[in-house]
Scaffold this motif. Structure first.
Motif: not given
Ligand code: SF4
Ligand code: SAH
Length: 367
Positions: A133, A131, A135-136, A178, A214, A138-139, A129, A180-181
């Motif tokens: 964030c 984006v 706290f995530c 899951g 997001s 995946t980021a 992903c 990704g954005e």
């Molecule tokens: Fe942010 Fe959602 Fe991407 Fe995680 S999956 S970084 S929460 S946009």
């Protein structure tokens, strides 16, 4: 690029090896018609669509409705392949996390959460992903690539097949929450939604599919204009502009105030409510004052709120609030709006929200 299959008598296309065959999963009627070529009547395209999406055949050789010569021609170039299961992680709570291999060797994750009254399949829309964030998990991967519509619906079809799930059974729900954005891959997400919802195919109601964002404001407007679209959830996760900019840097591009405007103009259908997700980070965004600001932000919106206590992970610099604090926050919001606490599912196998980063639970100790 689509290849049209030549079907004149006596002429056969060169056989492709299994790996070289292009999967037809993800193609809509006009594209399937192009695959069959100009000499086939329209009903053949319908038969192919029916076999792929309603019958969900595992192999094109199973399509008995097509003449054998046509079937063989298609088989020489195409398959009905779904992503391949590389690993399945089973949680003690019944959740299953699937690590799925794509045709370019990349991997992505999808999760099945069986519950007493419903089953929810959580699917990815991108590999990683972009984006950021804070706290995530995946980021931390960054973006590797977008998924195709076929790879998005392939996750649903595979989990349905593996677990004997049927769309006609109204227990089945799909959430695009899951990796990704989804709104940064909106064309593929909309195509996947059309295929999932087609009543002559997979036939899952749009009422049972949710896409979570997001807050990509222009894409929310575009989603609102789509004829076939899932329900919309927005990851709010903060109660002030500054706090959101820190936790979700995408807010520096699409400010919280603009996001709330986009929510207010979003064209809800008569049966629909917006969902706001709010990840509670201990001592950061979980105070009573935050809860009161959330209520003010969402005033006059037809919505509900889902609270998610942080699911921890390596490299995530936040703490999970106590159950008591979560309940305190919920009580304040609930006085004004429907507000639920999302039960963590599959935390022990890194399958819970924000934990999808292809973590191998056999190697990583949780907490
Ligand atoms: Fe942010 Fe959602 Fe991407 Fe995680 S999956 S970084 S929460 S946009
Ligand atoms: N990218 C989309 C959808 C995938 S994330 C989005 O952000 O909405 C799905 C949900 O998991 C989001 O609501 C997100 O805020 C939440 N989430 C991310 N990291 C989390 C974590 N560590 N613990 C709990 N929820 C998390």
């Amino acid at each position: 690029m689509l290849q049209s299959v030549k079907i004149e008598d006596g002429e056969s296309a060169p056989a492709a090896s299994q790996a070289e065959r292009t999967s037809l999963i993800g193609l809509e009627l006009p594209e399937l018609a192009a695959v069959l070529g100009p000499n086939q009547p329209a009903f053949r395209t319908r038969q192919l669509f029916d076999a792929l999406y309603r019958q969900q055949v595992a192999d094109l050789s199973e399509i008995s409705s097509l003449p054998i010569s046509l079937r063989n021609q298609i088989l020489s170039c195409y398959s009905a392949d779904l992503p391949a299961i590389e690993h399945r992680y089973d949680s003690s709570d019944g959740t299953k996390r699937y690590l799925l291999g794509l045709c370019d060797g990349r991997t992505v994750e999808a999760v099945l959460m069986p519950e007493e009254t419903r089953d929810t399949i959580c699917i990815s829309s991108q590999v990683g992903c972009p984006v950021d964030c804070k706290f995530c998990l995946t980021a931390l991967m960054g973006l590797e690539r977008n998924l195709t519509a076929g790879e998005i619906i392939g996750q649903v079809l595979l989990i349905m097949r593996e677990n004997g799930l049927k769309a006609a059974d109204t227990r089945l729900n799909v959430v695009m929450m899951g990796m990704g954005e989804p709104l940064l891959n909106l064309d593929a997400v909309l195509k996947a939604s059309r295929l999932l919802c087609d009543s002559t195919g997979i036939a899952i109601s749009p009422k049972r599919i949710t896409v979570s964002t997001s807050g990509i404001v222009p894409k929310m407007d575009e989603l609102g204009r789509a004829a076939v679209r899932p329900k919309l959830a927005i990851s709010l996760n903060a109660s002030t502009e500054e706090q959101r900019q820190e936790l979700m840097p995408i807010t520096r591009k699409y400010h919280l105030a603009e996001l709330m405007d986009a929510c207010r103009r979003y064209p809800l259908r008569t049966w629909e409510k917006l969902t706001f997700e709010y990840v509670l980070l201990g001592g950061v965004n979980d105070s009573d004052a935050d809860a009161k600001r959330v209520v003010r932000l969402l005033a006059n919106l037809n919505c509900k709120v889902n609270l998610i206590a942080l699911n921890p992970g390596p490299g995530i610099p936040f703490e999970t609030p106590s159950d008591h604090r979560v309940a305190g926050f919920q009580a304040i919001v609930k006085a004004s709006l429907p507000c639920f606490v999302r039960k963590p599912r599959g935390r022990d196998i890194f399958a819970a929200c924000g934990q999808l980063k292809r973590v191998n639970t056999e190697l990583v100790q949780v907490e």
